[in-house]
Design a protein around this motif. Sequence first.
Motif, PDB file in Angstrom:
ATOM      1  N   GLY A   1       0.774  -1.231   0.000  1.00 46.05           N
ATOM      2  CA  GLY A   1       0.000   0.000   0.000  1.00 46.05           C
ATOM      3  C   GLY A   1       0.805   1.281   0.000  1.00 46.05           C
ATOM      4  O   GLY A   1       0.234   2.371  -0.097  1.00 46.05           O
ATOM      5  N   ALA A   2       2.129   1.184   0.073  1.00 48.58           N
ATOM      6  CA  ALA A   2       2.949   2.390   0.227  1.00 48.58           C
ATOM      7  C   ALA A   2       2.853   3.312  -0.978  1.00 48.58           C
ATOM      8  O   ALA A   2       2.918   4.542  -0.839  1.00 48.58           O
ATOM      9  CB  ALA A   2       4.406   2.008   0.468  1.00 48.58           C
TER      10      ALA A   2
ATOM     11  N   ASP B   1      -0.538   5.262  -0.607  1.00 48.03           N
ATOM     12  CA  ASP B   1      -0.799   5.867   0.693  1.00 48.03           C
ATOM     13  C   ASP B   1       0.072   7.087   0.973  1.00 48.03           C
ATOM     14  O   ASP B   1      -0.250   7.878   1.869  1.00 48.03           O
ATOM     15  CB  ASP B   1      -0.582   4.845   1.817  1.00 48.03           C
ATOM     16  CG  ASP B   1      -1.649   3.760   1.822  1.00 48.03           C
ATOM     17  OD1 ASP B   1      -2.700   3.982   1.194  1.00 48.03           O
ATOM     18  OD2 ASP B   1      -1.419   2.699   2.433  1.00 48.03           O
ATOM     19  N   ARG B   2       1.149   7.297   0.244  1.00 50.92           N
ATOM     20  CA  ARG B   2       2.057   8.424   0.492  1.00 50.92           C
ATOM     21  C   ARG B   2       1.464   9.714  -0.080  1.00 50.92           C
ATOM     22  O   ARG B   2       0.728   9.690  -1.077  1.00 50.92           O
ATOM     23  CB  ARG B   2       3.423   8.144  -0.151  1.00 50.92           C
ATOM     24  CG  ARG B   2       3.317   8.033  -1.627  1.00 50.92           C
ATOM     25  CD  ARG B   2       4.482   7.362  -2.327  1.00 50.92           C
ATOM     26  NE  ARG B   2       4.058   7.164  -3.693  1.00 50.92           N
ATOM     27  CZ  ARG B   2       4.154   8.089  -4.645  1.00 50.92           C
ATOM     28  NH1 ARG B   2       4.742   9.241  -4.384  1.00 50.92           N
ATOM     29  NH2 ARG B   2       3.692   7.867  -5.847  1.00 50.92           N
TER      30      ARG B   2
ATOM     31  N   ASP C   1      -2.299  15.538   3.308  1.00 53.10           N
ATOM     32  CA  ASP C   1      -3.090  14.779   2.346  1.00 53.10           C
ATOM     33  C   ASP C   1      -3.483  15.711   1.203  1.00 53.10           C
ATOM     34  O   ASP C   1      -4.254  16.658   1.390  1.00 53.10           O
ATOM     35  CB  ASP C   1      -4.333  14.208   3.029  1.00 53.10           C
ATOM     36  CG  ASP C   1      -5.195  13.365   2.094  1.00 53.10           C
ATOM     37  OD1 ASP C   1      -4.826  13.225   0.907  1.00 53.10           O
ATOM     38  OD2 ASP C   1      -6.239  12.863   2.541  1.00 53.10           O
TER      39      ASP C   1
ATOM     40  N   HIS D   1      -5.061  14.797  -1.612  1.00 61.99           N
ATOM     41  CA  HIS D   1      -6.052  14.141  -2.462  1.00 61.99           C
ATOM     42  C   HIS D   1      -7.032  15.166  -3.049  1.00 61.99           C
ATOM     43  O   HIS D   1      -7.198  15.261  -4.271  1.00 61.99           O
ATOM     44  CB  HIS D   1      -6.794  13.088  -1.631  1.00 61.99           C
ATOM     45  CG  HIS D   1      -7.732  12.233  -2.425  1.00 61.99           C
ATOM     46  ND1 HIS D   1      -8.505  11.236  -1.846  1.00 61.99           N
ATOM     47  CD2 HIS D   1      -8.040  12.210  -3.737  1.00 61.99           C
ATOM     48  CE1 HIS D   1      -9.227  10.653  -2.781  1.00 61.99           C
ATOM     49  NE2 HIS D   1      -8.965  11.231  -3.938  1.00 61.99           N
TER      50      HIS D   1
END
Length: 303
Positions: free
Chosen positions: A156-157, A160-161, A231, A233
Motif C-alpha cells: 500500500g505504500a 498511501d504516500r 493529504d 487528495h
Amino acid sequence: MIDLPDLPLPGQGATAERLHRLAALGRADLVACRLAEGHVDAVAIRAELGDADSSKDHGGQRWGVWAAAPSAVRAEHGPDGWRLSGDRPWCSGAVWCTDALVTAAADDGIRLFAVRNRAPHATPLDGTWPAVGMAASDSRTVRFADAPARPIGGPGAYVDRPGFWHGGVGVAACWFGGGLGVADALLAAARRKDPGPHALAHLGGVDVALGAARAVLDDAATRIDADPKADAHRLALRVRATVEAAATEVIDRVGRALGAGPLCRDGDHSRRVADLTVYLRQSHAEGDLEQLGRLLAEEDPRW
C-alpha cells in the motif's frame, strides 16, 4: 531522442519550477512530455519511499511508472526473491523504458516493485496500442513472465504516500502544457492578420481558461511546498479537474475559431490536438468529480 530533465522533487521548495518545466515540455511535445513525466515521477517515488538502490542509478536509465490495473499482475515471493507475472496495460514507453515501477498484487496487498524492462521477462504485446492520439508513446500492454523484481516500500505504500497526489498534479501540468501548445496556433493566426471578432472572442476565452489553469497549478505548488506531508487528495482532484476543463475548452475554442484548416493541413497542430485529447482521458472525468464531492461532503471546503 528524449532529453530527460533533472527536475526538483515535489514538496522541497521548488514545486512551481517542477510544474512549469513539465508544462514547457508539454507545450513543445506531449509524447516526449508523457515519457519524461513518467521518468521524473519514478525518481520522486523512489526518493520518497527510500529506495536504497536509487543512489546506484547510472546514465541511460529511462524509468516508467506502470501502475494501471494493479491486480492484473501477480507478485510471488520465493527463495530467489520476488517475481512478477501477468499482463499490464497502458505501459507508456513499452520499449523505450529500461526500467519500470510496477504495481502488483501480493499475498499481503498491492505492492510496488522495480523491474528491468527486458526480454524474456518483460515483453510488449503487438497490437495492444492501435491509438492515433499519443501513438508515439507506445503505451502497449507488457507481459511479465517470472520477472525478477525489487520491492519499493511496503504493501500500500505507493498510493498511501502524499506524493501519490503530487504526481497527479504533475500530470495536470503536462495537460496544461498541451493546452498551451494547441492555443499557440490561434495566437499565431491572430498575430498574422485580423481573424475577425468571433475568433478574437475565442482567443480571449482561451486566455481566461489557461489563466485559471495556471493559477490553480501555482496555488497547488505553494500548498505542496508549505506542507509536503499533508493529504493532497482533494487538492489534486480540484487541480486536475480545472486543468482538464481548461484544456478541453482550448481544444474546442481553437477548433471553432480556425475551422478545419489547421486540423487537416498542419501536421504538428493536428497531432497536438489528437495527443492532448487522448492524454486528457487519463482523467477519470465524473468519477474524479464524484470523489471530490464526497471529500467535500466530509470536510470543511474552506471556500
